[in-house]
Enzyme design. Structure first.
Site, PDB file in Angstrom:
ATOM      1  N   TYR A  37       0.836  -1.207   0.000  1.00 23.03           N
ATOM      2  CA  TYR A  37       0.000   0.000   0.000  1.00 23.03           C
ATOM      3  C   TYR A  37       0.866   1.249   0.000  1.00 23.03           C
ATOM      4  O   TYR A  37       1.894   1.286   0.671  1.00 23.03           O
ATOM      5  CB  TYR A  37      -0.908   0.017   1.244  1.00 23.03           C
ATOM      6  CG  TYR A  37      -1.780   1.244   1.276  1.00 23.03           C
ATOM      7  CD1 TYR A  37      -2.970   1.259   0.560  1.00 23.03           C
ATOM      8  CD2 TYR A  37      -1.398   2.384   1.973  1.00 23.03           C
ATOM      9  CE1 TYR A  37      -3.767   2.395   0.546  1.00 23.03           C
ATOM     10  CE2 TYR A  37      -2.197   3.521   1.967  1.00 23.03           C
ATOM     11  CZ  TYR A  37      -3.372   3.516   1.256  1.00 23.03           C
ATOM     12  OH  TYR A  37      -4.150   4.636   1.232  1.00 23.03           O
ATOM     13  N   TRP A  65       1.262   5.701  -1.609  1.00 21.40           N
ATOM     14  CA  TRP A  65       1.007   6.733  -2.619  1.00 21.40           C
ATOM     15  C   TRP A  65       2.107   6.870  -3.648  1.00 21.40           C
ATOM     16  O   TRP A  65       1.905   7.466  -4.694  1.00 21.40           O
ATOM     17  CB  TRP A  65       0.779   8.076  -1.922  1.00 21.40           C
ATOM     18  CG  TRP A  65      -0.645   8.330  -1.555  1.00 21.40           C
ATOM     19  CD1 TRP A  65      -1.455   7.519  -0.802  1.00 21.40           C
ATOM     20  CD2 TRP A  65      -1.427   9.457  -1.928  1.00 21.40           C
ATOM     21  NE1 TRP A  65      -2.696   8.098  -0.685  1.00 21.40           N
ATOM     22  CE2 TRP A  65      -2.702   9.298  -1.357  1.00 21.40           C
ATOM     23  CE3 TRP A  65      -1.165  10.612  -2.665  1.00 21.40           C
ATOM     24  CZ2 TRP A  65      -3.731  10.229  -1.511  1.00 21.40           C
ATOM     25  CZ3 TRP A  65      -2.184  11.550  -2.825  1.00 21.40           C
ATOM     26  CH2 TRP A  65      -3.456  11.353  -2.247  1.00 21.40           C
TER      27      TRP A  65
HETATM   28  N1  LIG Z   1      -2.041   8.079  12.524  1.00 14.23           N
HETATM   29  C1  LIG Z   1      -2.440   8.176  11.254  1.00 14.23           C
HETATM   30  N2  LIG Z   1      -1.899   7.376  10.334  1.00 14.23           N
HETATM   31  C2  LIG Z   1      -2.271   7.476   9.045  1.00 14.23           C
HETATM   32  C3  LIG Z   1      -3.253   8.411   8.654  1.00 14.23           C
HETATM   33  C4  LIG Z   1      -3.834   9.246   9.648  1.00 14.23           C
HETATM   34  O1  LIG Z   1      -4.720  10.079   9.383  1.00 14.23           O
HETATM   35  N3  LIG Z   1      -3.385   9.110  10.929  1.00 14.23           N
HETATM   36  N4  LIG Z   1      -3.625   8.493   7.340  1.00 14.23           N
HETATM   37  C5  LIG Z   1      -3.465   7.295   6.526  1.00 14.23           C
HETATM   38  C6  LIG Z   1      -3.653   7.575   5.107  1.00 14.23           C
HETATM   39  S1  LIG Z   1      -5.133   8.308   4.682  1.00 14.23           S
HETATM   40  C7  LIG Z   1      -2.761   7.220   4.144  1.00 14.23           C
HETATM   41  S2  LIG Z   1      -3.188   7.399   2.494  1.00 14.23           S
HETATM   42  C8  LIG Z   1      -1.453   6.615   4.485  1.00 14.23           C
HETATM   43  C9  LIG Z   1      -0.309   7.067   3.563  1.00 14.23           C
HETATM   44  O2  LIG Z   1       0.739   6.173   3.642  1.00 14.23           O
HETATM   45  P1  LIG Z   1       1.789   5.987   2.449  1.00 14.23           P
HETATM   46  O3  LIG Z   1       1.144   6.236   1.141  1.00 14.23           O
HETATM   47  O4  LIG Z   1       2.451   4.676   2.650  1.00 14.23           O
HETATM   48  O5  LIG Z   1       2.812   7.170   2.760  1.00 14.23           O
HETATM   49  P2  LIG Z   1       3.914   7.870   1.863  1.00 14.23           P
HETATM   50  O6  LIG Z   1       4.781   8.646   2.800  1.00 14.23           O
HETATM   51  O7  LIG Z   1       3.259   8.624   0.768  1.00 14.23           O
HETATM   52  O8  LIG Z   1       4.755   6.652   1.272  1.00 14.23           O
HETATM   53  C10 LIG Z   1       5.154   6.561  -0.046  1.00 14.23           C
HETATM   54  C11 LIG Z   1       6.551   5.958  -0.112  1.00 14.23           C
HETATM   55  O9  LIG Z   1       6.867   5.732  -1.484  1.00 14.23           O
HETATM   56  C12 LIG Z   1       8.193   6.207  -1.756  1.00 14.23           C
HETATM   57  N5  LIG Z   1       8.242   6.546  -3.189  1.00 14.23           N
HETATM   58  C13 LIG Z   1       7.924   7.719  -3.799  1.00 14.23           C
HETATM   59  N6  LIG Z   1       8.067   7.612  -5.129  1.00 14.23           N
HETATM   60  C14 LIG Z   1       8.491   6.348  -5.386  1.00 14.23           C
HETATM   61  C15 LIG Z   1       8.814   5.631  -6.582  1.00 14.23           C
HETATM   62  O10 LIG Z   1       8.719   6.134  -7.691  1.00 14.23           O
HETATM   63  N7  LIG Z   1       9.173   4.318  -6.444  1.00 14.23           N
HETATM   64  C16 LIG Z   1       9.290   3.720  -5.234  1.00 14.23           C
HETATM   65  N8  LIG Z   1       9.657   2.434  -5.190  1.00 14.23           N
HETATM   66  N9  LIG Z   1       9.004   4.381  -4.083  1.00 14.23           N
HETATM   67  C17 LIG Z   1       8.601   5.669  -4.166  1.00 14.23           C
HETATM   68  C18 LIG Z   1       8.364   7.374  -0.814  1.00 14.23           C
HETATM   69  O11 LIG Z   1       9.736   7.642  -0.598  1.00 14.23           O
HETATM   70  C19 LIG Z   1       7.624   6.876   0.443  1.00 14.23           C
HETATM   71  O12 LIG Z   1       8.478   6.156   1.295  1.00 14.23           O
HETATM   72  O13 LIG Z   1      -1.135   6.921   5.849  1.00 14.23           O
HETATM   73  C20 LIG Z   1      -2.171   6.518   6.751  1.00 14.23           C
HETATM   74  N10 LIG Z   1      -1.705   6.656   8.124  1.00 14.23           N
HETATM   75  N1  LIG Z   2      -0.968  18.543   2.799  1.00  6.86           N
HETATM   76  C1  LIG Z   2      -1.431  17.293   2.732  1.00  6.86           C
HETATM   77  N2  LIG Z   2      -2.690  17.057   2.267  1.00  6.86           N
HETATM   78  C2  LIG Z   2      -3.155  15.795   2.222  1.00  6.86           C
HETATM   79  C3  LIG Z   2      -2.365  14.681   2.595  1.00  6.86           C
HETATM   80  C4  LIG Z   2      -1.045  14.950   3.082  1.00  6.86           C
HETATM   81  O1  LIG Z   2      -0.291  14.035   3.461  1.00  6.86           O
HETATM   82  N3  LIG Z   2      -0.624  16.252   3.134  1.00  6.86           N
HETATM   83  N4  LIG Z   2      -2.878  13.404   2.506  1.00  6.86           N
HETATM   84  C5  LIG Z   2      -4.042  13.174   1.652  1.00  6.86           C
HETATM   85  C6  LIG Z   2      -4.722  11.912   1.996  1.00  6.86           C
HETATM   86  S1  LIG Z   2      -3.937  10.448   1.614  1.00  6.86           S
HETATM   87  C7  LIG Z   2      -5.965  11.855   2.534  1.00  6.86           C
HETATM   88  S2  LIG Z   2      -6.717  10.346   2.771  1.00  6.86           S
HETATM   89  C8  LIG Z   2      -6.687  13.071   2.923  1.00  6.86           C
HETATM   90  C9  LIG Z   2      -7.277  12.888   4.325  1.00  6.86           C
HETATM   91  O2  LIG Z   2      -8.312  13.759   4.565  1.00  6.86           O
HETATM   92  P1  LIG Z   2      -8.976  13.728   6.042  1.00  6.86           P
HETATM   93  O3  LIG Z   2      -9.150  12.329   6.454  1.00  6.86           O
HETATM   94  O4  LIG Z   2     -10.157  14.597   6.050  1.00  6.86           O
HETATM   95  O5  LIG Z   2      -7.792  14.435   6.833  1.00  6.86           O
HETATM   96  P2  LIG Z   2      -7.243  14.503   8.311  1.00  6.86           P
HETATM   97  O6  LIG Z   2      -6.165  15.538   8.195  1.00  6.86           O
HETATM   98  O7  LIG Z   2      -6.897  13.177   8.842  1.00  6.86           O
HETATM   99  O8  LIG Z   2      -8.445  15.069   9.176  1.00  6.86           O
HETATM  100  C10 LIG Z   2      -9.136  16.248   8.873  1.00  6.86           C
HETATM  101  C11 LIG Z   2      -9.582  16.925  10.145  1.00  6.86           C
HETATM  102  O9  LIG Z   2     -10.562  16.130  10.808  1.00  6.86           O
HETATM  103  C12 LIG Z   2     -10.559  16.477  12.180  1.00  6.86           C
HETATM  104  N5  LIG Z   2     -10.999  15.305  12.937  1.00  6.86           N
HETATM  105  C13 LIG Z   2     -10.282  14.210  13.254  1.00  6.86           C
HETATM  106  N6  LIG Z   2     -11.040  13.326  13.940  1.00  6.86           N
HETATM  107  C14 LIG Z   2     -12.265  13.882  14.060  1.00  6.86           C
HETATM  108  C15 LIG Z   2     -13.502  13.463  14.652  1.00  6.86           C
HETATM  109  O10 LIG Z   2     -13.631  12.382  15.223  1.00  6.86           O
HETATM  110  N7  LIG Z   2     -14.572  14.301  14.522  1.00  6.86           N
HETATM  111  C16 LIG Z   2     -14.485  15.497  13.901  1.00  6.86           C
HETATM  112  N8  LIG Z   2     -15.600  16.216  13.821  1.00  6.86           N
HETATM  113  N9  LIG Z   2     -13.333  15.919  13.350  1.00  6.86           N
HETATM  114  C17 LIG Z   2     -12.250  15.133  13.417  1.00  6.86           C
HETATM  115  C18 LIG Z   2      -9.126  16.871  12.506  1.00  6.86           C
HETATM  116  O11 LIG Z   2      -9.098  18.034  13.337  1.00  6.86           O
HETATM  117  C19 LIG Z   2      -8.471  17.080  11.142  1.00  6.86           C
HETATM  118  O12 LIG Z   2      -7.827  18.329  10.989  1.00  6.86           O
HETATM  119  O13 LIG Z   2      -5.802  14.190   2.942  1.00  6.86           O
HETATM  120  C20 LIG Z   2      -5.053  14.312   1.729  1.00  6.86           C
HETATM  121  N10 LIG Z   2      -4.419  15.603   1.762  1.00  6.86           N
HETATM  122 MO   LIG Z   3      -5.107   8.698   2.436  1.00 14.27          MO
END
Ligand SMILES: Nc1nc2c(c(=O)[nH]1)N[C@H]1C(S)=C(S)[C@@H](COP(=O)(O)OP(=O)(O)OC[C@H]3O[C@@H](n4cnc5c(=O)[nH]c(N)nc54)[C@H](O)[C@@H]3O)O[C@H]1N2
Ligand SMILES: Nc1nc2c(c(=O)[nH]1)N[C@H]1C(S)=C(S)[C@@H](COP(=O)(O)OP(=O)(O)OC[C@H]3O[C@@H](n4cnc5c(=O)[nH]c(N)nc54)[C@H](O)[C@@H]3O)O[C@H]1N2
Ligand SMILES: [Mo]
Length: 748
Positions: free
Chosen positions: A109, A111
């Site tokens: 998994y 991005w």
């Molecule tokens: N506590 C907490 N944890 C969360 C979340 C949260 O809200 N709270 N959010 C979750 C969510 S929504 C998401 S989507 C995940 C994201 O989790 P990930 O998508 O696993 O996070 P990234 O840091 O984007 O990891 C991408 C990796 O790919 C590598 N990479 C970039 N380009 C390339 C390439 O071309 N080739 C290869 N082989 N590698 C490459 C980067 O160096 C990096 O290490 O995290 C989740 N974890």
């Molecule tokens: N700059 C930046 N933007 C991103 C990403 C990134 O890594 N960097 N990641 C992208 C990805 S993979 C995803 S999935 C999206 C995620 O999008 P979201 O899941 O919406 O993002 P979060 O930042 O986890 O949370 C948004 C807000 O929800 C509020 N929140 C958390 N828990 C609760 C709750 O129980 N109730 C209420 N009412 N509010 C709550 C928090 O204060 C937080 O600021 O963002 C995307 N956008």
């Molecule tokens: Mo995500």
């Protein structure tokens, strides 16, 4: 200085290169609000943390301890490419032969980077499918609970995500926009696969100017931009369902629920009503009942419910709400509330999810499915819910419930990861460490020595997107960009495609993997397949040569002016939903039939496993771990731009002045954040506009546990979060339901 157009998942940039080094990063004219996150590229791409050549973990190479206890702490030895490919292919072959292909975990998994051909996970899946397949992962960390519950009760997730009510429809029509979890501006910088025009914030401002009133329902006031002049209600985290039930109770008991609409367009309202009134469980969901759970005043709940019924109201919930314990429930309850208001399908009314979660949500661009790399099928057919990875590694042979069926965890002997960082994304990282040390071998493709690379055995240096050509295009963006190669492959890095071609050659299926095409030929081929698809849809795109020369192409405009629920509203029989009844399922026979106590047949308040009243004394603070403003997840955390947002190199923990005062803390102090699962360091920032029982530590710091004490040194909140599925239905991540304590940290 030479300039090259390249693309990231937070924007398209012109990259200035001088003497082989990236010097400048500028936005492109098509982007009205360029994201500063692009600055990470300046020093991040060619950073000293690049993996220079293939590396093998010493303990693995010496065969003494094939993995296990030293993994993550051992030294690495550089080896020539051919030797590394030989070792990796032999090990893949051995594991597949001795244990079967399901013992290879290729879920991988993550991005990765923008670019359709070089998409790391697609390359891995194409390769591994050709060698007999693997165990895969289902759904995403982002929206797993939504992806599983919504098809049962409303619509398939991909349809909702791309077709739901546009912000253009909100502008000029909506009067009251109620945003559970807010509309965090920082998150709209990003969109999966890439984004050209950042316009979410402007569209929201236009909505405000057209008279839309915003209500932010979030523990943090800043979750909606102050410029939108927002009313703020601050529930405790993970209690939105209770608050929504209180609102629903007012609608029902004050005669404000639209019984006609409920009768014609939904099934199961009678059950909802019995539950609201306490007939089915003896507990009426009154505003004071709700208030006791969510800590929003009962009067405010009554007033908001009346306001919602009196106005054209649009309800939305951030994706974060379903990334908490029982995360299926707030989404189901939001749809239930919207059905009670009876405005679904009317201009500017109804509900939707994730506005401002990514920059494309709510846009009205034409949707087009650009060709992808053909990945084939996974011959094993085995997949686990994505966030159950540690459970799987720790419990081979055990069964897990998922969406009405039982899945048996395979016994994993080899992990292959390309393009994701589990030591960023997974919860309870100390538990992941235990699981991660079980398989014989971990193979990783990575550009940098990120945590996932550090926790590998065989590590292949991958190029970044700036070192190769590609297509940046996605189904939610109107543009296709030719991604130019800005710099040569750094050190000995190879593209993921080359890495898998090399492995396929060793395993005897190179021709099947490459189809004897060069990378450029693959990209031309993908462009041609998109051209063929376009012509079946009545439009044409330029030839590859024309497009390469222009560098950019924009799809014809085709704004979706009609709301996606308008036809359903007009005639639910002629335009039914894809649910079993064709209507909104406020009660679902299907889900009730699964018999899950943690996800019953209708939207229900279920106390989270981690709950302040239970753990108050030890861990009185609720930890939110949202997305970081200065990067994408853990990507480029090594860069100056990301590091400039830190305190003494640690991620910043934001807390309320009261909470800080009680602990004798001030801005800039170092703290230890801890619970029974782990502890990390962080630097303090103070914010009066948030709940005093809530602290915020964004994700993405590179996991760095102290070898002696286990204390995580960079501020990675996932050493604290609980590794529990949302419910037996979706098994999504519950990162946002987490309790901690904070104390001053003295370095001595
Ligand atoms: N506590 C907490 N944890 C969360 C979340 C949260 O809200 N709270 N959010 C979750 C969510 S929504 C998401 S989507 C995940 C994201 O989790 P990930 O998508 O696993 O996070 P990234 O840091 O984007 O990891 C991408 C990796 O790919 C590598 N990479 C970039 N380009 C390339 C390439 O071309 N080739 C290869 N082989 N590698 C490459 C980067 O160096 C990096 O290490 O995290 C989740 N974890
Ligand atoms: N700059 C930046 N933007 C991103 C990403 C990134 O890594 N960097 N990641 C992208 C990805 S993979 C995803 S999935 C999206 C995620 O999008 P979201 O899941 O919406 O993002 P979060 O930042 O986890 O949370 C948004 C807000 O929800 C509020 N929140 C958390 N828990 C609760 C709750 O129980 N109730 C209420 N009412 N509010 C709550 C928090 O204060 C937080 O600021 O963002 C995307 N956008
Ligand atoms: Mo995500």
């Amino acid at each position: 200085m030479k300039r090259f157009r390249n693309a990231t998942q937070w924007g398209v940039y012109d990259v200035g290169v001088e003497a082989g080094r990236i010097k400048t990063v500028d936005g492109i004219p098509e982007d009205p609000e360029v994201s500063d996150v692009g600055q990470v590229l300046i020093d991040g791409v060619q950073h000293r943390t690049r993996i220079k050549r293939p590396a093998i973990r010493k303990g693995w190479l010496e065969q003494k301890d094939r993995g296990r206890q030293l993994r993550g702490q051992d030294e690495f030895c550089d080896v020539p490419w051919d030797e590394a490919l030989e070792l990796a292919s032999n090990e893949l072959k051995r594991v597949a032969q001795e244990h079967g292909n399901t013992s290879i975990f290729g879920g991988s998994y993550g991005w990765a980077s923008a670019g359709r051909f070089h998409h790391a996970q697609s390359q891995l899946h194409r390769f591994i499918n050709l060698m007999g397949g693997c165990t895969r992962a289902m759904n995403s960390y982002s929206t797993a609970a939504a992806q599983v519950i919504l098809p049962h009760v409303i619509a398939p997730w991909h349809e909702m995500e791309l077709q739901q009510t546009t912000l253009e429809n909100v502008i000029g029509n909506t009067q009251l926009f109620v945003a559970f979890g807010g509309l965090p501006r920082r998150n709209a910088q990003v969109a999966y696969g890439g984004i050209t025009e950042h316009r979410t914030h402007r569209d929201l401002q236009r909505a405000r100017e057209s008279g839309v009133e915003f209500v932010n329902i979030s523990p943090v006031a800043g979750d909606v931009d102050a410029a939108l002049n927002t009313q703020w209600l601050a529930p405790k985290p993970s209690t939105d369902v209770a608050l929504m039930l209180g609102l629903a109770f007012v609608l029902e008991t004050e005669g404000l629920a639209d019984k006609d609409f409920l009768g014609s367009h939904s099934v199961g309202y009678d059950r909802v009503r019995d539950y609201l009134l306490g007939i089915s469980d003896g507990e009426p969901k009154t505003p004071s009942w709700a208030s006791a759970k969510c800590d929003v005043e009962a009067e405010a709940i009554v007033a908001l419910a009346r306001d919602m019924a009196a106005k054209r109201t649009f309800l939305t919930a951030a994706w974060s709400l379903q990334r908490g314990d029982h995360g299926e429930q707030p989404y189901w309850m939001l749809a239930t509330l919207a059905a009670m208001l009876g405005q679904i399908g009317l201009p500017g009314g109804g509900f939707g999810f994730g506005y401002s979660a990514e920059g494309f949500v709510g846009s009205d661009y034409k949707r087009f499915n650009w060709a992808t790399l053909p990945k084939g099928r996974n011959p094993t057919g085995v997949a686990i819910p994505v966030a159950r990875v540690t459970d799987m590694l720790l419990n081979p042979g055990a069964d897990v419930q998922y969406d009405g069926r039982s899945i048996t965890y395979p016994d994993i002997k080899l992990i292959y990861w390309a393009g994701g960082n589990p030591f960023h994304h997974h919860q309870d990282l100390n538990r992941l460490v235990d699981g991660w040390r079980r398989p014989d071998t971990v193979i990783v493709n990575e550009p940098w020595w990120t945590p996932v690379a550090q926790w590998g055995d065989i590590v292949f240096p991958a190029t970044t997107s700036l070192e190769r050509i590609d297509i940046c295009a996605s189904s939610h963006d109107p543009y296709a960009h030719f991604m130019e190669q800005a710099i040569p492959p750094q050190h000995e890095a190879r593209s993921d495609h080359q890495i898998f071609s090399g492995l396929a050659a060793k395993l005897g299926f190179e021709a099947a993997f490459t189809e004897n095409k060069s990378e450029r030929q693959w990209i031309e081929d993908m462009w041609q397949r998109s051209a063929d698809l376009a012509s079946t849809q009545g439009f044409s795109i330029p030839t590859f040569a024309e497009w390469e020369k222009a560098g950019i192409y924009r799809l014809p405009d085709e704004p979706r002016t009609r709301d996606w629920m308008a036809d359903f509203r007009l005639d639910p029989t002629a335009a039914p939903l894809a649910t079993p009844s064709g209507k909104l399922e406020l009660f679902s026979e299907t889900i009730a039939g699964f018999g899950y106590s943690d996800c019953p047949g209708q939207a229900t308040w279920i106390q989270p496993q981690e709950w302040q009243e239970v753990d108050d004394a030890l861990y009185p603070l609720h930890l939110l771990s949202p997305q970081p403003g200065r990067r994408l997840h853990s990507q480029y955390d090594q860069s100056r731009y990301s590091q400039a947002g830190k305190v003494a190199g640690k991620e910043v923990l934001t807390m309320h002045p009261e909470a800080a005062k009680q602990r004798g803390l001030k801005a800039g102090d170092l703290v230890r954040v801890f619970n029974e699962r782990g502890a990390c360091l962080a630097g303090v920032s103070i914010n009066a506009n948030m709940r005093s029982d809530t602290v915020v530590l964004p994700v993405g710091s590179w996991f760095k546990p102290c070898a002696k004490t286990g204390l995580e040194l960079n501020g990675n909140p996932n050493v604290l979060t609980r590794d529990k599925g949302t419910s037996q239905l979706a098994q999504g991540s519950t990162a946002h339901t987490c309790l901690v304590q904070v104390e001053r940290y003295d370095e001595s």
